[in-house]
Every structure is written in structure tokens, then in C-alpha cells.
Motif scaffolding. Structure first.
Motif, PDB file in Angstrom:
ATOM      1  N   ARG A  14     -28.443   0.484  -1.440  1.00  0.00           N
ATOM      2  CA  ARG A  14     -28.952   0.019   0.056  1.00  0.00           C
ATOM      3  C   ARG A  14     -28.771  -1.357   0.318  1.00  0.00           C
ATOM      4  O   ARG A  14     -28.532  -1.518   1.487  1.00  0.00           O
ATOM      5  CB  ARG A  14     -30.454   0.552   0.091  1.00  0.00           C
ATOM      6  N   LEU A  15     -28.861  -2.270  -0.735  1.00  0.00           N
ATOM      7  CA  LEU A  15     -28.474  -3.659  -0.234  1.00  0.00           C
ATOM      8  C   LEU A  15     -27.206  -3.804   0.222  1.00  0.00           C
ATOM      9  O   LEU A  15     -26.867  -4.607   0.932  1.00  0.00           O
ATOM     10  CB  LEU A  15     -28.907  -4.628  -1.669  1.00  0.00           C
ATOM     11  N   PHE A  16     -26.281  -3.127  -0.412  1.00  0.00           N
ATOM     12  CA  PHE A  16     -24.724  -3.145  -0.158  1.00  0.00           C
ATOM     13  C   PHE A  16     -24.386  -2.316   0.741  1.00  0.00           C
ATOM     14  O   PHE A  16     -23.247  -1.872   0.823  1.00  0.00           O
ATOM     15  CB  PHE A  16     -24.124  -2.890  -1.581  1.00  0.00           C
ATOM     16  N   ALA A  17     -25.151  -1.892   1.831  1.00  0.00           N
ATOM     17  CA  ALA A  17     -24.902  -0.872   2.754  1.00  0.00           C
ATOM     18  C   ALA A  17     -23.767  -1.384   3.785  1.00  0.00           C
ATOM     19  O   ALA A  17     -23.046  -0.676   4.113  1.00  0.00           O
ATOM     20  CB  ALA A  17     -26.053  -0.759   3.850  1.00  0.00           C
ATOM     21  N   SER A  18     -23.480  -2.770   3.888  1.00  0.00           N
ATOM     22  CA  SER A  18     -22.306  -2.923   4.548  1.00  0.00           C
ATOM     23  C   SER A  18     -20.945  -2.773   3.774  1.00  0.00           C
ATOM     24  O   SER A  18     -19.766  -3.028   4.369  1.00  0.00           O
ATOM     25  CB  SER A  18     -22.383  -4.521   4.994  1.00  0.00           C
ATOM     26  N   ALA A  19     -20.893  -2.458   2.872  1.00  0.00           N
ATOM     27  CA  ALA A  19     -19.710  -2.243   1.787  1.00  0.00           C
ATOM     28  C   ALA A  19     -19.609  -0.767   1.749  1.00  0.00           C
ATOM     29  O   ALA A  19     -20.375   0.069   1.944  1.00  0.00           O
ATOM     30  CB  ALA A  19     -19.675  -3.025   0.411  1.00  0.00           C
ATOM     31  N   THR A  20     -18.211  -0.439   1.511  1.00  0.00           N
ATOM     32  CA  THR A  20     -17.928   0.909   1.281  1.00  0.00           C
ATOM     33  C   THR A  20     -18.129   1.377  -0.362  1.00  0.00           C
ATOM     34  O   THR A  20     -17.552   0.370  -1.228  1.00  0.00           O
ATOM     35  CB  THR A  20     -16.465   1.178   1.251  1.00  0.00           C
ATOM     36  N   ILE A  21     -19.050   2.030  -0.735  1.00  0.00           N
ATOM     37  CA  ILE A  21     -19.372   2.315  -1.994  1.00  0.00           C
ATOM     38  C   ILE A  21     -18.617   3.667  -2.332  1.00  0.00           C
ATOM     39  O   ILE A  21     -18.983   4.876  -1.732  1.00  0.00           O
ATOM     40  CB  ILE A  21     -20.841   2.433  -2.203  1.00  0.00           C
ATOM     41  N   THR A  22     -17.967   3.860  -3.366  1.00  0.00           N
ATOM     42  CA  THR A  22     -17.328   5.088  -3.729  1.00  0.00           C
ATOM     43  C   THR A  22     -18.116   5.418  -5.118  1.00  0.00           C
ATOM     44  O   THR A  22     -18.464   4.652  -5.659  1.00  0.00           O
ATOM     45  CB  THR A  22     -15.752   4.892  -4.115  1.00  0.00           C
TER      46      THR A  22
ATOM     47  N   LEU B 231     -23.333  -9.053  -9.791  1.00  0.00           N
ATOM     48  CA  LEU B 231     -23.766  -8.137  -9.023  1.00  0.00           C
ATOM     49  C   LEU B 231     -23.188  -6.529  -9.371  1.00  0.00           C
ATOM     50  O   LEU B 231     -24.318  -5.527  -8.856  1.00  0.00           O
ATOM     51  CB  LEU B 231     -23.202  -8.313  -7.470  1.00  0.00           C
ATOM     52  N   GLY B 232     -22.167  -6.431  -9.649  1.00  0.00           N
ATOM     53  CA  GLY B 232     -21.728  -5.256 -10.251  1.00  0.00           C
ATOM     54  C   GLY B 232     -22.504  -4.532 -11.474  1.00  0.00           C
ATOM     55  O   GLY B 232     -23.006  -3.390 -11.327  1.00  0.00           O
ATOM     56  N   ALA B 233     -23.006  -5.530 -12.300  1.00  0.00           N
ATOM     57  CA  ALA B 233     -23.703  -5.033 -13.345  1.00  0.00           C
ATOM     58  C   ALA B 233     -25.180  -4.649 -13.006  1.00  0.00           C
ATOM     59  O   ALA B 233     -25.500  -3.753 -13.406  1.00  0.00           O
ATOM     60  CB  ALA B 233     -23.952  -6.205 -14.551  1.00  0.00           C
ATOM     61  N   ALA B 234     -25.389  -5.354 -12.019  1.00  0.00           N
ATOM     62  CA  ALA B 234     -26.989  -4.779 -11.294  1.00  0.00           C
ATOM     63  C   ALA B 234     -26.911  -3.670 -10.660  1.00  0.00           C
ATOM     64  O   ALA B 234     -27.805  -2.905 -10.791  1.00  0.00           O
ATOM     65  CB  ALA B 234     -27.329  -5.963 -10.263  1.00  0.00           C
ATOM     66  N   HIS B 235     -25.783  -3.506  -9.937  1.00  0.00           N
ATOM     67  CA  HIS B 235     -25.642  -1.931  -9.241  1.00  0.00           C
ATOM     68  C   HIS B 235     -25.321  -0.994 -10.053  1.00  0.00           C
ATOM     69  O   HIS B 235     -26.117   0.028  -9.893  1.00  0.00           O
ATOM     70  CB  HIS B 235     -24.374  -2.259  -8.383  1.00  0.00           C
ATOM     71  N   ALA B 236     -24.763  -1.208 -11.246  1.00  0.00           N
ATOM     72  CA  ALA B 236     -24.475  -0.077 -12.426  1.00  0.00           C
ATOM     73  C   ALA B 236     -25.687   0.180 -12.778  1.00  0.00           C
ATOM     74  O   ALA B 236     -26.064   1.506 -13.183  1.00  0.00           O
ATOM     75  CB  ALA B 236     -23.443  -0.643 -13.308  1.00  0.00           C
TER      76      ALA B 236
ATOM     77  N   PHE C 233     -15.158 -15.103   2.955  1.00  0.00           N
ATOM     78  CA  PHE C 233     -15.077 -13.811   1.859  1.00  0.00           C
ATOM     79  C   PHE C 233     -16.338 -12.968   2.153  1.00  0.00           C
ATOM     80  O   PHE C 233     -17.426 -13.028   2.283  1.00  0.00           O
ATOM     81  CB  PHE C 233     -14.850 -14.221   0.541  1.00  0.00           C
ATOM     82  N   SER C 234     -16.135 -11.616   1.741  1.00  0.00           N
ATOM     83  CA  SER C 234     -17.131 -10.497   1.794  1.00  0.00           C
ATOM     84  C   SER C 234     -16.828  -9.504   0.738  1.00  0.00           C
ATOM     85  O   SER C 234     -15.742  -9.372   0.506  1.00  0.00           O
ATOM     86  CB  SER C 234     -17.146  -9.850   3.332  1.00  0.00           C
ATOM     87  N   ILE C 235     -17.764  -8.931   0.168  1.00  0.00           N
ATOM     88  CA  ILE C 235     -17.794  -8.062  -0.684  1.00  0.00           C
ATOM     89  C   ILE C 235     -17.616  -6.700   0.200  1.00  0.00           C
ATOM     90  O   ILE C 235     -18.289  -6.479   1.080  1.00  0.00           O
ATOM     91  CB  ILE C 235     -19.108  -7.558  -1.624  1.00  0.00           C
ATOM     92  N   THR C 236     -16.283  -5.900  -0.151  1.00  0.00           N
ATOM     93  CA  THR C 236     -16.070  -4.893   0.971  1.00  0.00           C
ATOM     94  C   THR C 236     -16.129  -3.585   0.285  1.00  0.00           C
ATOM     95  O   THR C 236     -16.340  -2.628   0.845  1.00  0.00           O
ATOM     96  CB  THR C 236     -14.465  -5.456   1.481  1.00  0.00           C
ATOM     97  N   THR C 237     -16.152  -3.398  -1.035  1.00  0.00           N
ATOM     98  CA  THR C 237     -15.911  -2.031  -1.735  1.00  0.00           C
ATOM     99  C   THR C 237     -16.431  -2.268  -3.076  1.00  0.00           C
ATOM    100  O   THR C 237     -16.259  -3.281  -3.764  1.00  0.00           O
ATOM    101  CB  THR C 237     -14.565  -1.737  -1.928  1.00  0.00           C
ATOM    102  N   ILE C 238     -17.198  -1.335  -3.463  1.00  0.00           N
ATOM    103  CA  ILE C 238     -17.907  -1.053  -4.984  1.00  0.00           C
ATOM    104  C   ILE C 238     -17.675  -0.023  -5.257  1.00  0.00           C
ATOM    105  O   ILE C 238     -18.079   1.172  -4.749  1.00  0.00           O
ATOM    106  CB  ILE C 238     -19.399  -1.425  -4.971  1.00  0.00           C
ATOM    107  N   ASP C 239     -16.811   0.204  -6.315  1.00  0.00           N
ATOM    108  CA  ASP C 239     -16.449   1.629  -6.956  1.00  0.00           C
ATOM    109  C   ASP C 239     -17.230   1.730  -8.254  1.00  0.00           C
ATOM    110  O   ASP C 239     -17.209   0.901  -9.235  1.00  0.00           O
ATOM    111  CB  ASP C 239     -15.049   1.570  -7.350  1.00  0.00           C
TER     112      ASP C 239
END
Length: 126
Positions: free
Chosen positions: A107-115, A30-35, A71-77
Motif C-alpha cells: 500500500r505504501l508503494f501504490a505509485s509503483a507497478t507491483i507484479t 525496501l525490497g526486503a521489507a516488501h518481501a 529518480f523514482s521506484i517504478t516497479t516491484i516484482d
């Protein structure tokens, strides 16, 4: 697991999430897709502003936490570096912030904090 149009296989397991086991895990994918999505969005915005990037390099660190027994994805840096001729740091950061807000995976990860840590890097781009 097969991934992509070519169906390349990637090994993944619960141990790759919690230990130093070989392979990957869903959060890394998921991180690779986001990057990748962020980099594409930023590249498009830079080109639209008349400053095509020579290179954009982005990493995404995904943090998963247990809350209430699940478990939830909470943050993406996101950490983005770009080599872009003729642009100032402020404009680059403004466009990077816009890409963070508008890329489909963000936008898909709107529930997580994205820094976002975005900066120009003259060492990129050869």
C-alpha cells in the motif's frame, strides 16, 4: 546504518546502487521489507483460510528509473513460493493476490507497478 531492534549495521553507498560495490542500497532494503511484509500477510491469510503454510519464500526486485530529472521506484516484482498442505494452486494464487493488495508495504508503494508471480512449491518446507 543501524537496522532493526538490535541495531545491526549495514554498509550502503551510491556505488552499491550503480556498481558491483559491496554492501546494499536503499532499494534492496525496501525490497526486503516488501518481501517480508508480503510473506507475513500471505501467511496470515493462509492460516485464516485453514491452510497454514509450512514455508513461504518471497523475493522482491525493485526497479528505479529516472523520469523528468528525478529518480523514482517504478516497479516491484514479487516472486513468492509456498509449501502449503491441502490447498490448490488457484486458491494459493488468489490469497497471494489479496496479500499483495493489502500488505502495508504494498500500500505504501501504490505509485509503483507491483507484479506478482506466486506458485506452490513442494520442494519447500523440508
Amino acid at each position: 546504518m543501524g537496522l532493526g531492534r538490535g541495531g545491526d549495521a549495514f554498509a550502503y553507498s551510491l556505488r552499491s546502487r550503480t556498481e558491483d560495490d559491496a554492501g546494499t542500497n536503499p532499494e534492496e532494503l525496501l525490497g526486503a521489507a516488501h518481501a517480508g511484509c508480503f510473506s507475513m500477510s500471505l501467511s496470515d491469510l493462509l492460516e485464516g483460510a485453514g491452510h497454514p503454510a509450512t514455508e513461504i519464500s518471497t523475493t522482491a526486485r525493485v526497479t528505479m528509473e529516472e523520469k523528468g530529472g528525478s529518480f523514482s521506484i517504478t516497479t516491484i516484482d514479487l516472486v513468492a513460493r509456498g509449501h502449503v498442505e491441502g490447498i490448490d494452486e488457484e486458491t494459493f494464487r488468489r490469497l497471494a493476490a489479496q496479500a499483495k493488495e493489502t500488505c502495508p508495504v504494498s500500500r505504501l508503494f501504490a505509485s509503483a507497478t507491483i507484479t506478482l508471480d506466486a506458485a506452490l512449491d513442494a520442494s519447500l518446507g523440508g
